[in-house]
Structures are given as C-alpha cells and as structure tokens.
Design an enzyme around this catalytic site. Sequence first.
Site, short mmCIF file in Angstrom:
data_model
loop_
_atom_site.label_atom_id
_atom_site.label_comp_id
_atom_site.label_asym_id
_atom_site.label_seq_id
_atom_site.Cartn_x
_atom_site.Cartn_y
_atom_site.Cartn_z
N HIS A 1 1.68 2.00 -3.45
CA HIS A 1 0.62 2.77 -4.12
C HIS A 1 0.69 4.25 -3.76
CE1 HIS A 1 -1.46 -0.45 -6.09
NE2 HIS A 1 -1.75 -1.09 -4.97
N GLU B 1 0.83 -1.21 0.00
CA GLU B 1 0.00 0.00 0.00
C GLU B 1 0.86 1.26 0.00
OE1 GLU B 1 -3.12 -0.13 -0.76
OE2 GLU B 1 -2.95 -2.31 -0.73
#
Length: 139
Positions: free
Chosen positions: A16, A13
């Site tokens: 991202h 994450e």
Amino acid sequence: TPSVAALGVAAHETGHAIQHAKAYAPLKARMAIVPVTMIASQMLPFVIFGGLFFHITGLITLGIYCYVILLAFQVVTLPVEFDASRRAKIIVQQMGIIQPGEEAVGVNKVLNAAAWTYVAAFIATLGNLLWLLSVRDRR
C-alpha cells in the site's frame, strides 16, 4: 507461524505504501470516496432500523442507497488490495526476506487471504443489499 503471518501483513501494508508513493489510480479513487462511504456506513444502522421497525419505505430506500455506496467503495477497493498483495509478493522475493519453500508458501497464503477478505466483504454487502431490496419490494 506468527512470524510468517506478521511478515505477510507487513509486506501487504508496504504494498500500500508503494501504491501511495506511485500515485496508484485505484488507491486515489478509493481515497476520494472515503468521506461519502463513512457517512453512508454511519447512517446505515439507523436508517435500516428505522425503516424496518417503523415501516418507513423512504428510510429503506435510503438504506439501499447507502449499501450501493458501500458496494461501490468495495468494488474500487478490490483491485487496490489485490495489487498490494501482488506488490508484496514481489518485494519479499526480490529482497530475499523469505526462504523458498514452506516459508514462501505461508507468506503467499497470508497475502492471498489479505486480498480475499475484501471479496468476502463485497459478497456480504451485496447479499445485504439484495435482501433489503427484497424487503422493500414486499412493502
């Protein structure tokens, strides 16, 4: 162990977040097609059910278009997910968050799995599209 899995997911994450900060083009492309993908995915169950149950070829064709949209979204998603995992592997190594050996292997497995689940989703969607095409062609 759960902590290795949690670290892998958190690092993915973070990958991202870095993509977002760097305006990573495939991420921007994916975000641009999210609205049409949402509409297609919400319509799909009703279109497929109506088309198959009531033998309405037009609805089946609309379902095919919905699957094509979902497939396009997944094609754009693949490089985004693999890049997030690639970035995550670099981050955890550079920051010394993981120890070489078993811990590094475990985190890498989690990061690889995070990306490969999207390949599985693509294959499933492609299979559904091909099946629906075969159903329409039999009518």
